[in-house]
Design an enzyme around this catalytic site. Structure first.
Site, PDB file in Angstrom:
ATOM      1  N   GLU A  73      -0.673  -9.404  -0.679  1.00  0.00           N
ATOM      2  CA  GLU A  73      -2.099  -9.662  -0.420  1.00  0.00           C
ATOM      3  C   GLU A  73      -2.900  -9.736  -1.724  1.00  0.00           C
ATOM      4  OE1 GLU A  73      -2.095  -6.388   2.341  1.00  0.00           O
ATOM      5  OE2 GLU A  73      -2.698  -7.700   3.985  1.00  0.00           O
ATOM      6  N   GLY A 104       0.608  -5.056   0.792  1.00  0.00           N
ATOM      7  CA  GLY A 104      -0.577  -5.117  -0.070  1.00  0.00           C
ATOM      8  C   GLY A 104      -0.312  -5.848  -1.382  1.00  0.00           C
ATOM      9  N   GLU A 115       4.586  -4.840   7.112  1.00  0.00           N
ATOM     10  CA  GLU A 115       3.799  -3.778   7.761  1.00  0.00           C
ATOM     11  C   GLU A 115       4.261  -3.483   9.182  1.00  0.00           C
ATOM     12  OE1 GLU A 115       2.541  -6.334   6.022  1.00  0.00           O
ATOM     13  OE2 GLU A 115       0.926  -5.651   4.704  1.00  0.00           O
ATOM     14  N   ALA A 168       0.873  -1.176   0.000  1.00  0.00           N
ATOM     15  CA  ALA A 168       0.000   0.000   0.000  1.00  0.00           C
ATOM     16  C   ALA A 168       0.911   1.227   0.000  1.00  0.00           C
ATOM     17  CB  ALA A 168      -0.884  -0.020   1.229  1.00  0.00           C
TER      18      ALA A 168
END
Ligand code: DAK
Length: 260
Positions: free
Chosen positions: A114, A111, A134, A66
């Site tokens: 993911e 992300g 993260e 992200a």
């Protein structure tokens, strides 16, 4: 929708979504996630699209997570909306009634990992790197990493990655079942497309039912999951493709599926 951060193309039944924010190693900001959601919806609704490939532009990164610059100053409510958008999008991708393949061409971090895990399979280049870093920036995974990763590779290995924040290379990803295949970078897309073409030759309703049984049976008791399989398999008998597949087998010829 006009896309700025992804490239969306369709060729001979194969749709390709290429993440394209090279200045940020294809990191996902909310605009990119909205574009992904739109493109996945197009793939869902367009019957001429039979397989979806996701990859990153350049030779270094699939998606480096992200977008940290965008997330840095988010208020809790904004972060919740960003997280929910990601979850909705990845669930849409995961339950797409046709196959999806992540062609991971470099970093798949946070992300990015993911997104790849919401695809049905992961074909990766030798330079690919997976990780859930993260924790290093004061977060935990927010788009399903704590859940899909442990389901794919087991809880102990998932905890090692999520708690330790480290990266693993393509060989290790293959060893633990996160990567289905590993190819030299310059062969990754070609090999991914070969597999996509193989899937296009399969009966679409059968593919849809197979995904459905695996996705929705996973969290059920074995009895209920097996019952779901029975229902899905029985539905295949309502298609002309099932008749054609069996007829072709008995006539010792290749089946000619029509998608009905
Ligand atoms: N976000 C924004 N920019 C990024 C980025 C990212 N995730 N990753 C890389 N970039 C940018 C760098 O800032 C740099 O920009 P400039 O300095 O050139 O302007 C450019 O891309 C090139 O990166 P590097 O210079 O760092 O390149 P290197 O080859 O040296 O290193 C790297 C590559 C991938 C190892 C490194 O860039 C890196 O560690 N990147 C961050 C990886 C990371 O931590 N990813 C996880 C992000 S967190 C939630 C929603 C979602 C999530 C969680 C919660 N809620 C809303 C609650 C998910 C979180 C994540 O994914």
């Amino acid at each position: 929708m006009e896309y700025k951060n992804i490239i969306f193309s369709v060729e001979e039944g194969i749709a390709t979504i290429t993440f394209n924010r090279p200045k940020a190693l294809n990191a996902m900001n909310s605009e990119t996630m909205l574009e992904l959601k739109d493109a996945v919806t197009v793939c869902k609704d367009d019957d001429t699209i039979r397989v979806l490939i996701l990859t990153g532009s350049g030779e270094k990164s699939f998606v480096a997570g992200a977008d940290i610059a965008q997330m840095q100053d988010m208020e809790p409510r904004e972060s919740l909306a960003f997280m929910e958008l990601g979850h909705e999008t990845l669930r849409l991708l995961e339950t797409l009634p046709k196959p999806s393949i992540a062609a991971v061409n470099g970093f798949a971090l946070g992300g990015g990992a993911e997104i790849s895990m919401a695809c049905d399979v992961r074909f990766v280049s030798e330079n690919a790197k997976f990780g859930q870093p993260e924790i290093m920036i004061g977060l935990i995974p927010g788009w399903g990493g704590t859940q899909r990763l442990s389901r794919l590779i087991g809880m102990g290995r998932a905890k090692e990655l999520v708690l330790g924040g480290g990266q693993i290379d393509a060989a290790r990803a293959y060893e633990i079942g996160l990567a289905n295949r590993v190819y030299p970078l310059d062969q990754l897309l070609e090999e991914t497309k070969k597999f996509a073409q193989k899937l296009i030759a399969m009966p679409p309703f059968g593919l849809k039912m197979a995904k459905h049984a695996i996705n929705f049976g996973y969290d059920l008791s074995l009895d209920n999951a097996n019952r779901l399989e029975v229902e899905c398999c029985a539905q295949c008998f309502s298609t002309r493709d099932q008749k054609e597949g069996m007829k072709a087998f008995l006539e010792k010829r290749k089946p000619n599926y029509i998608g009905r």
